[in-house]
Design a protein around this motif. Structure first.
Motif, mmCIF file in Angstrom:
data_model
loop_
_atom_site.group_PDB
_atom_site.id
_atom_site.type_symbol
_atom_site.label_atom_id
_atom_site.label_comp_id
_atom_site.label_asym_id
_atom_site.label_seq_id
_atom_site.Cartn_x
_atom_site.Cartn_y
_atom_site.Cartn_z
ATOM 1 N N PHE A 5 0.835 -1.206 0.000
ATOM 2 C CA PHE A 5 0.000 0.000 0.000
ATOM 3 C C PHE A 5 0.871 1.259 0.000
ATOM 4 C CE2 PHE A 5 -3.348 -2.575 2.528
ATOM 5 C CZ PHE A 5 -3.795 -3.168 1.363
ATOM 6 N N THR A 8 2.540 1.995 -3.426
ATOM 7 C CA THR A 8 1.621 2.391 -4.493
ATOM 8 C C THR A 8 1.364 3.885 -4.344
ATOM 9 O OG1 THR A 8 0.617 0.213 -4.401
ATOM 10 C CG2 THR A 8 -0.614 1.919 -5.540
ATOM 11 N N GLN A 14 -4.267 2.800 -4.892
ATOM 12 C CA GLN A 14 -4.289 2.563 -3.439
ATOM 13 C C GLN A 14 -5.706 2.254 -2.978
ATOM 14 O OE1 GLN A 14 -2.650 6.162 -1.785
ATOM 15 N NE2 GLN A 14 -0.665 5.201 -1.432
#
Length: 93
Positions: A5, A8, A14
């Motif tokens: 996460f 990204t 996300q």
């Protein structure tokens, strides 16, 4: 997963990853998710025509709400939660 996460950088990507991970959605359920399916009052998300063509309700976590609010401010989607280039579902773009 948190490392993925963080790495990204695209907000839409996300939001896609966090939503599918948090709710445990199948890809088709994610791509067909509409803003109208998010029920803030009852704190649920309705997945239409899920596996077996049946609707199902999922809890709408506060942590996901906050992140999706941030995403909405940028995306300005009107129908689908994750719109494609032509404003349609990401699945049809």
């Amino acid at each position: 997963m948190k490392n993925l996460f963080r790495k990204t950088t695209n907000l839409k990507h996300q939001a896609l990853l966090i939503t599918v991970y948090t709710l445990g959605l199948r890809s088709g359920e994610l791509l067909n998710l509409k803003i109208a399916h998010l029920d803030d009052e009852h704190k649920t998300i309705i997945i239409k025509a899920a596996k077996g063509k049946r609707d199902r309700k999922l809890p709408f976590p506060e942590s996901l709400k906050g992140f999706l609010r941030q995403y909405f401010k940028e995306s300005r989607s009107k129908t689908y939660l994750f719109k494609g280039k032509k404003g349609l579902s990401t699945a049809t773009s």
